[in-house]
Scaffold this motif. Structure first.
Motif, mmCIF file in Angstrom:
data_model
loop_
_atom_site.group_PDB
_atom_site.id
_atom_site.type_symbol
_atom_site.label_atom_id
_atom_site.label_comp_id
_atom_site.label_asym_id
_atom_site.label_seq_id
_atom_site.Cartn_x
_atom_site.Cartn_y
_atom_site.Cartn_z
ATOM 1 N N SER A 28 0.909 -1.252 -0.415
ATOM 2 C CA SER A 28 0.245 -0.287 -0.492
ATOM 3 C C SER A 28 0.894 1.012 -0.133
ATOM 4 N N ARG A 59 2.354 1.945 -4.256
ATOM 5 C CA ARG A 59 1.466 3.347 -4.580
ATOM 6 C C ARG A 59 1.938 4.322 -4.735
ATOM 7 N N VAL A 85 -2.255 1.486 -8.523
ATOM 8 C CA VAL A 85 -0.935 2.333 -8.275
ATOM 9 C C VAL A 85 -0.684 4.084 -7.648
ATOM 10 N N ARG A 131 -0.590 6.424 -5.718
ATOM 11 C CA ARG A 131 -1.253 7.417 -4.602
ATOM 12 C C ARG A 131 -2.034 9.077 -4.403
ATOM 13 N N ASN A 139 -8.322 1.750 -2.142
ATOM 14 C CA ASN A 139 -6.860 2.358 -1.832
ATOM 15 C C ASN A 139 -7.179 3.945 -1.552
#
Length: 266
Positions: A56, A60, A131, A133, A167
């Motif tokens: 995580s 990312r 991926v 962030r 996410n």
């Protein structure tokens, strides 16, 4: 003498303590095996935990630049990377480069400029969404009133994606082209987007109302029973004002300090 030895062994084997001794050994073996099992379980749980943690926080590492065509994404991309004005044209494929944030940590991310055309952006967002962030959603503040529906529909598709929702990447809505006199403020853009997203949620949530959880890869936007607000999203949300072109166009500096500060906090 041989007979005496035989009798002694026979007497020894008949003693109760030998049976007790064997039972104790069996107990020790059981405790030992349980200890090994517990140790292995702890190792597995540790591997899973750190696998999720690194997956995580480290995997990312992409920052996606999203927005409609002509919102100024590619010029922002160039300004962030090169710090200077670069003449651009409508992108037909994604561009990516390493961006080093202006923070004490000196963190670096993969900055990805995603084309704004609908037929292109869908497959590219699909490629990188796991991926991401952070998502920098670029809005052309000068024509926002005209594009508000299209902007909201694109943003809705991102925010209701099950992988994005899980996410919870940071969301920075970059209200670009503030150098234009007719540009709308970040506060007004936020308010109007909340209203438009709330309307979209009402018209598109029929399939979700039958059951909780994702349906067809989508999740419910915001909180049920309440009008949508960006504060209801699981990740950090920030609206900032910027100008990739700047007040002096190619001869001047861009006004992207607020965006750079947002990226530095990732």
């Amino acid at each position: 003498m041989d007979e005496k030895i035989h009798l002694d062994l026979e007497d020894f084997s008949s003693e109760p303590f030998l049976e007790t001794f064997i039972k104790e050994i069996q107990k020790e073996e059981a405790v030992f095996l349980i200890g090994i099992f517990v140790a292995l379980l702890l190792v597995i749980l540790t591997v899973v935990f750190f696998g999720n943690f690194w997956g995580s926080s480290k995997a990312r590492n992409a920052v996606l630049l999203l927005g409609l065509c002509d919102s100024g994404k590619t010029l922002l991309f160039s300004r962030l990377l090169l710090g200077k004005f670069v003449r651009t044209q409508t992108s037909i494929t994604e561009s990516s480069a390493t961006y080093k944030s202006k923070s004490d940590r000196g963190s670096s991310w993969t900055l990805i400029d995603v084309p704004g055309h609908e037929s292109l952006r869908v497959q590219i967002v699909e490629k990188y969404k796991a991926v991401a962030r952070a998502v920098v959603f670029v809005v052309d503040s000068s024509v926002f009133q005209k594009d508000v529906r299209d902007v909201a529909e694109f943003l809705y598709s991102i925010l209701t994606d099950s992988i994005v929702a899980k996410n919870a990447p940071a969301l920075v809505v970059a209200c670009n082209k503030q150098d234009v006199s007719m540009a709308k403020s970040a506060k007004l853009i936020q308010q109007q987007l909340e209203k438009e997203l709330n309307t979209l949620r009402l018209t598109r949530s029929a399939a979700l109302s039958a059951q909780d959880g994702p349906v067809g890869g989508s999740v419910y936007l915001g909180k049920r029973g309440k009008d949508f607000e960006f504060s209801q999203l699981p990740g950090h949300v920030e609206f900032i004002e910027c100008s990739a072109r700047g007040s002096k166009a190619e001869d001047g500096d861009a006004d992207i300090d607020a965006l750079e500060k947002s990226l530095a906090r990732l």
